[in-house]
Scaffold this active site. Structure first.
Site, mmCIF file in Angstrom:
data_model
loop_
_atom_site.group_PDB
_atom_site.id
_atom_site.type_symbol
_atom_site.label_atom_id
_atom_site.label_comp_id
_atom_site.label_asym_id
_atom_site.label_seq_id
_atom_site.Cartn_x
_atom_site.Cartn_y
_atom_site.Cartn_z
ATOM 1 N N ASN A 96 6.250 44.269 -79.385
ATOM 2 C CA ASN A 96 4.909 43.780 -78.578
ATOM 3 C C ASN A 96 5.209 43.628 -77.286
ATOM 4 O OD1 ASN A 96 3.949 43.613 -81.213
ATOM 5 N ND2 ASN A 96 4.125 41.613 -81.559
ATOM 6 N N ASP A 98 3.236 41.609 -75.418
ATOM 7 C CA ASP A 98 2.552 40.561 -75.016
ATOM 8 C C ASP A 98 3.806 39.318 -74.936
ATOM 9 O OD1 ASP A 98 1.745 40.223 -78.608
ATOM 10 O OD2 ASP A 98 3.006 38.774 -77.433
ATOM 11 N N HIS A 113 9.831 47.304 -76.340
ATOM 12 C CA HIS A 113 8.698 48.405 -75.741
ATOM 13 C C HIS A 113 8.338 47.899 -74.598
ATOM 14 C CE1 HIS A 113 7.664 50.493 -79.957
ATOM 15 N NE2 HIS A 113 8.702 50.648 -79.312
ATOM 16 N N ALA A 224 0.085 36.668 -91.107
ATOM 17 C CA ALA A 224 1.468 36.416 -90.668
ATOM 18 C C ALA A 224 1.498 34.673 -90.613
ATOM 19 C CB ALA A 224 1.644 36.858 -89.393
HETATM 20 N N1 APR Z 1 -0.584 39.454 -90.363
HETATM 21 C C1 APR Z 1 0.125 40.288 -90.830
HETATM 22 N N2 APR Z 1 0.372 41.630 -90.424
HETATM 23 C C2 APR Z 1 -0.830 42.115 -90.062
HETATM 24 C C3 APR Z 1 -1.846 41.441 -89.651
HETATM 25 C C4 APR Z 1 -1.992 39.786 -89.862
HETATM 26 N N3 APR Z 1 -2.550 39.154 -89.375
HETATM 27 N N4 APR Z 1 -2.878 42.116 -89.210
HETATM 28 C C5 APR Z 1 -2.438 43.067 -89.302
HETATM 29 N N5 APR Z 1 -1.202 43.375 -89.692
HETATM 30 C C6 APR Z 1 -0.206 44.330 -89.924
HETATM 31 C C7 APR Z 1 -1.127 45.720 -90.313
HETATM 32 O O1 APR Z 1 -1.553 45.965 -91.668
HETATM 33 C C8 APR Z 1 -0.148 46.946 -89.883
HETATM 34 O O2 APR Z 1 1.003 47.219 -90.991
HETATM 35 O O3 APR Z 1 0.398 44.967 -88.689
HETATM 36 C C9 APR Z 1 0.736 46.196 -88.712
HETATM 37 C C10 APR Z 1 0.164 46.568 -87.353
HETATM 38 O O4 APR Z 1 0.658 48.168 -86.991
HETATM 39 P P1 APR Z 1 0.308 48.694 -85.878
HETATM 40 O O5 APR Z 1 -1.115 48.771 -85.457
HETATM 41 O O6 APR Z 1 0.927 50.283 -86.338
HETATM 42 O O7 APR Z 1 1.299 48.193 -84.840
HETATM 43 P P2 APR Z 1 2.837 48.220 -84.672
HETATM 44 O O8 APR Z 1 3.530 48.536 -86.014
HETATM 45 O O9 APR Z 1 3.307 47.015 -83.834
HETATM 46 O O10 APR Z 1 2.829 49.693 -83.559
HETATM 47 C C11 APR Z 1 4.067 49.926 -83.196
HETATM 48 O O11 APR Z 1 3.151 51.773 -82.025
HETATM 49 O O12 APR Z 1 1.530 52.354 -80.470
HETATM 50 C C12 APR Z 1 2.582 51.958 -80.417
HETATM 51 O O13 APR Z 1 4.121 51.051 -79.047
HETATM 52 C C13 APR Z 1 3.036 50.586 -79.779
HETATM 53 O O14 APR Z 1 4.438 48.813 -80.324
HETATM 54 C C14 APR Z 1 3.694 49.465 -80.815
HETATM 55 C C15 APR Z 1 4.212 50.566 -81.961
#
Ligand code: APR
Length: 239
Positions: A96, A98, A113, A224
């Site tokens: 993340n 943030d 990242h 989470a």
């Molecule tokens: N609690 C726990 N998990 C959650 C929640 C929640 N409230 N809401 C969503 N999720 C889960 C979703 O089910 C999904 O598996 O979080 C995950 C988010 O996945 P992505 O949107 O793909 O985000 P992320 O895995 O962080 O992406 C990785 O991709 O686009 C690039 O650089 C960007 O750092 C990012 C990377």
């Protein structure tokens, strides 16, 4: 896998850990990549094509992060608590950009990242804190070059930060926990295999099974703010 109080822990977090703080994820139905093409705003090619568009994209996300309603949630605080109370190393590696982990008190933290609240100059490479809008007419406060300041965010095709330190920690940990990530993007999606290869116990805490769910020895599904505090309490009960 018996965990001892001398067991180092590595935690990987993704956008899901910040979802309940009000920040969108990327690949959920209401995610960022459902609103805009990542090729246009999260690649060096997209930036070269239209830097103003990319600056506007990150300016909007910086405004979102500066919203007073966006604050760390119980999952962020639980991880900061784990770092404070666990006798061995706890390293959080976040995808993340943030600053919610920092604001929850996390000290040992790697933003692989990059960070939304930092910018760097492509001319002199100096990294500056950046809490307001960036524009293509800005001058670098260090070298004076104009239009060379970009978000200090790692785009697709660029090398994530501190990978050597991350792989060293994965090779030494007894427990690897993945939280709120879909397991779509490498190298982060490969961390679970690295940890398993060194004999670590691997746990996924996620709203739904990730792409790499079958690689984890243990999985706890749920939001989470519920599953992370619960898991941290189970760990601390071992002490
Ligand atoms: N609690 C726990 N998990 C959650 C929640 C929640 N409230 N809401 C969503 N999720 C889960 C979703 O089910 C999904 O598996 O979080 C995950 C988010 O996945 P992505 O949107 O793909 O985000 P992320 O895995 O962080 O992406 C990785 O991709 O686009 C690039 O650089 C960007 O750092 C990012 C990377």
């Amino acid at each position: 896998m018996r965990l001892l109080s001398t067991s180092p822990i590595v935690v990987l977090t993704g956008a899901g850990i910040s979802r309940e703080s009000g920040l969108h994820t990327f690949r959920d139905a209401d995610g960022i990549w459902a609103q805009v093409r990542l090729e246009d705003v999260a690649t060096p090619e997209g930036y070269a094509r239209d830097p103003a568009r990319v600056q506007a994209f990150y300016n909007a996300r910086r405004h979102g992060l500066n919203d007073p309603g966006v604050v760390p949630n119980a999952a962020h605080f639980a991880l900061a608590n784990l770092e404070r109370l666990w006798p061995a190393d706890v390293l959080v590696v976040t995808q993340n950009i943030d600053d919610l982990h920092e604001r929850a008190g996390q000290q040992r933290l790697i933003h692989m990242h990059g960070e939304l609240l930092k910018a760097f100059c492509t001319q002199c490479r100096v990294v500056e804190r950046c809490t307001s809008d960036l524009s293509v007419t800005d001058a670098c406060p260090n070298c004076g070059a104009v239009g060379t300041l970009r978000p200090d965010v790692v785009w697709f095709g660029e090398m994530p930060y501190q990978m050597e330190r991350i792989y060293e920690a994965l090779a030494a940990c007894d427990l690897f926990v993945s939280i709120g990530t879909s397991g779509n993007v490498y190298p982060a999606a490969g961390f679970v295999a690295e940890a398993r290869a060194n004999g670590a116990h691997t746990v996924e805490l996620n709203l739904e099974p990730s792409e790499g769910a079958t690689l984890f020895a243990e999985s706890v599904l749920g939001p989470a703010t519920e599953v992370v505090p619960g898991f941290v309490n189970e760990l601390l009960a071992l002490l």
